[in-house]
Write a protein that holds these residues in place. Structure first.
Motif, mmCIF file in Angstrom:
data_model
loop_
_atom_site.group_PDB
_atom_site.id
_atom_site.type_symbol
_atom_site.label_atom_id
_atom_site.label_comp_id
_atom_site.label_asym_id
_atom_site.label_seq_id
_atom_site.Cartn_x
_atom_site.Cartn_y
_atom_site.Cartn_z
ATOM 1 N N THR A 22 0.799 -1.221 0.000
ATOM 2 C CA THR A 22 0.000 0.000 0.000
ATOM 3 C C THR A 22 0.837 1.280 0.000
ATOM 4 O O THR A 22 0.574 2.166 -0.817
ATOM 5 C CB THR A 22 -0.987 -0.007 1.177
ATOM 6 O OG1 THR A 22 -1.851 -1.131 1.024
ATOM 7 C CG2 THR A 22 -1.813 1.261 1.210
ATOM 8 N N PRO A 23 1.855 1.430 0.855
ATOM 9 C CA PRO A 23 2.605 2.694 0.825
ATOM 10 C C PRO A 23 3.277 2.959 -0.517
ATOM 11 O O PRO A 23 3.249 4.091 -1.026
ATOM 12 C CB PRO A 23 3.659 2.518 1.921
ATOM 13 C CG PRO A 23 3.170 1.434 2.786
ATOM 14 C CD PRO A 23 2.312 0.556 1.938
ATOM 15 N N VAL A 24 3.843 1.931 -1.117
ATOM 16 C CA VAL A 24 4.532 2.102 -2.395
ATOM 17 C C VAL A 24 3.540 2.464 -3.499
ATOM 18 O O VAL A 24 3.799 3.362 -4.319
ATOM 19 C CB VAL A 24 5.318 0.821 -2.748
ATOM 20 C CG1 VAL A 24 5.991 0.949 -4.099
ATOM 21 C CG2 VAL A 24 6.335 0.517 -1.673
ATOM 22 N N MET A 25 2.406 1.796 -3.517
ATOM 23 C CA MET A 25 1.420 2.069 -4.554
ATOM 24 C C MET A 25 0.810 3.467 -4.407
ATOM 25 O O MET A 25 0.571 4.151 -5.400
ATOM 26 C CB MET A 25 0.311 1.006 -4.525
ATOM 27 C CG MET A 25 0.811 -0.386 -4.823
ATOM 28 S SD MET A 25 1.609 -0.533 -6.426
ATOM 29 C CE MET A 25 0.202 -0.436 -7.470
ATOM 30 N N VAL A 26 0.576 3.898 -3.172
ATOM 31 C CA VAL A 26 0.004 5.230 -2.945
ATOM 32 C C VAL A 26 0.977 6.309 -3.391
ATOM 33 O O VAL A 26 0.586 7.291 -4.034
ATOM 34 C CB VAL A 26 -0.402 5.400 -1.467
ATOM 35 C CG1 VAL A 26 -0.717 6.839 -1.136
ATOM 36 C CG2 VAL A 26 -1.593 4.511 -1.153
ATOM 37 N N VAL A 27 2.263 6.130 -3.076
ATOM 38 C CA VAL A 27 3.264 7.118 -3.501
ATOM 39 C C VAL A 27 3.374 7.137 -5.020
ATOM 40 O O VAL A 27 3.434 8.209 -5.638
ATOM 41 C CB VAL A 27 4.623 6.820 -2.844
ATOM 42 C CG1 VAL A 27 5.740 7.623 -3.495
ATOM 43 C CG2 VAL A 27 4.562 7.122 -1.368
ATOM 44 N N GLY A 28 3.389 5.977 -5.654
ATOM 45 C CA GLY A 28 3.438 5.926 -7.118
ATOM 46 C C GLY A 28 2.235 6.596 -7.745
ATOM 47 O O GLY A 28 2.369 7.345 -8.724
ATOM 48 N N LEU A 29 1.067 6.365 -7.190
ATOM 49 C CA LEU A 29 -0.149 6.996 -7.699
ATOM 50 C C LEU A 29 -0.097 8.507 -7.513
ATOM 51 O O LEU A 29 -0.425 9.268 -8.426
ATOM 52 C CB LEU A 29 -1.370 6.421 -6.994
ATOM 53 C CG LEU A 29 -2.720 7.034 -7.354
ATOM 54 C CD1 LEU A 29 -3.075 6.722 -8.802
ATOM 55 C CD2 LEU A 29 -3.790 6.533 -6.415
ATOM 56 N N LEU A 33 -0.044 11.304 -10.479
ATOM 57 C CA LEU A 33 -1.077 12.339 -10.611
ATOM 58 C C LEU A 33 -0.478 13.739 -10.635
ATOM 59 O O LEU A 33 -0.913 14.602 -11.417
ATOM 60 C CB LEU A 33 -2.087 12.216 -9.472
ATOM 61 C CG LEU A 33 -3.068 11.062 -9.577
ATOM 62 C CD1 LEU A 33 -3.907 10.961 -8.311
ATOM 63 C CD2 LEU A 33 -3.955 11.221 -10.791
ATOM 64 N N ILE A 34 0.522 13.986 -9.790
ATOM 65 C CA ILE A 34 1.153 15.301 -9.765
ATOM 66 C C ILE A 34 1.859 15.595 -11.084
ATOM 67 O O ILE A 34 1.724 16.691 -11.639
ATOM 68 C CB ILE A 34 2.128 15.400 -8.573
ATOM 69 C CG1 ILE A 34 1.347 15.428 -7.272
ATOM 70 C CG2 ILE A 34 3.026 16.630 -8.690
ATOM 71 C CD1 ILE A 34 2.197 15.275 -6.034
ATOM 72 N N VAL A 35 2.587 14.615 -11.611
ATOM 73 C CA VAL A 35 3.276 14.817 -12.883
ATOM 74 C C VAL A 35 2.268 14.989 -14.015
ATOM 75 O O VAL A 35 2.456 15.826 -14.902
ATOM 76 C CB VAL A 35 4.259 13.664 -13.159
ATOM 77 C CG1 VAL A 35 4.823 13.747 -14.562
ATOM 78 C CG2 VAL A 35 5.383 13.683 -12.138
ATOM 79 N N ALA A 36 1.189 14.233 -13.994
ATOM 80 C CA ALA A 36 0.159 14.372 -15.027
ATOM 81 C C ALA A 36 -0.487 15.751 -14.962
ATOM 82 O O ALA A 36 -0.747 16.367 -16.007
ATOM 83 C CB ALA A 36 -0.896 13.284 -14.870
ATOM 84 N N LEU A 37 -0.733 16.239 -13.758
ATOM 85 C CA LEU A 37 -1.286 17.583 -13.606
ATOM 86 C C LEU A 37 -0.301 18.628 -14.124
ATOM 87 O O LEU A 37 -0.683 19.573 -14.823
ATOM 88 C CB LEU A 37 -1.635 17.848 -12.144
ATOM 89 C CG LEU A 37 -2.253 19.202 -11.834
ATOM 90 C CD1 LEU A 37 -3.592 19.358 -12.547
ATOM 91 C CD2 LEU A 37 -2.430 19.363 -10.336
ATOM 92 N N PHE A 38 0.978 18.457 -13.798
ATOM 93 C CA PHE A 38 2.009 19.370 -14.298
ATOM 94 C C PHE A 38 2.067 19.350 -15.818
ATOM 95 O O PHE A 38 2.165 20.399 -16.462
ATOM 96 C CB PHE A 38 3.368 18.980 -13.706
ATOM 97 C CG PHE A 38 4.520 19.753 -14.272
ATOM 98 C CD1 PHE A 38 4.733 21.065 -13.882
ATOM 99 C CD2 PHE A 38 5.389 19.162 -15.176
ATOM 100 C CE1 PHE A 38 5.791 21.784 -14.392
ATOM 101 C CE2 PHE A 38 6.450 19.877 -15.696
ATOM 102 C CZ PHE A 38 6.662 21.192 -15.308
#
Length: 89
Positions: A22-29, A33-38
């Motif tokens: 869970t921690p790894v997947m949440v950070v990847g997600l 999302l931040i890069v996609a928004l950028f």
């Protein structure tokens, strides 16, 4: 060992797996999302731009949560070995 006991062991294994991933997947997600928004805001449509920040963030996250992951896996393994030693496995 009967069916419900085997299902309990399998269910516990899946919970340990989810706790570890869970921690790894949440950070990847989140980084994705931040890069996609950028990319959407700056109209930069470079496909490889997502990979470097995501790989770095996941690597750092793995280094931070690796002790937790190891402890969770060791605890589960000790539970399984206790069942084997008791003769229920």
């Amino acid at each position: 060992m009967n069916g419900p006991e085997v299902l309990d062991i399998g269910r516990e294994g899946f919970f340990v797996l989810i706790k570890m991933l869970t921690p790894v997947m949440v950070v990847g997600l989140g980084v994705g999302l931040i890069v996609a928004l950028f990319q959407a805001l700056t109209q930069i449509q470079e496909m490889t731009l997502v990979f470097v920040p995501k790989i770095l963030a996941i690597f750092i996250t793995l280094m931070l949560v690796l002790p937790f992951m190891g402890q969770a896996l060791a605890t589960y393994m000790n539970q399984i070995m206790a069942l084997v030693i008791q003769g229920q496995g």
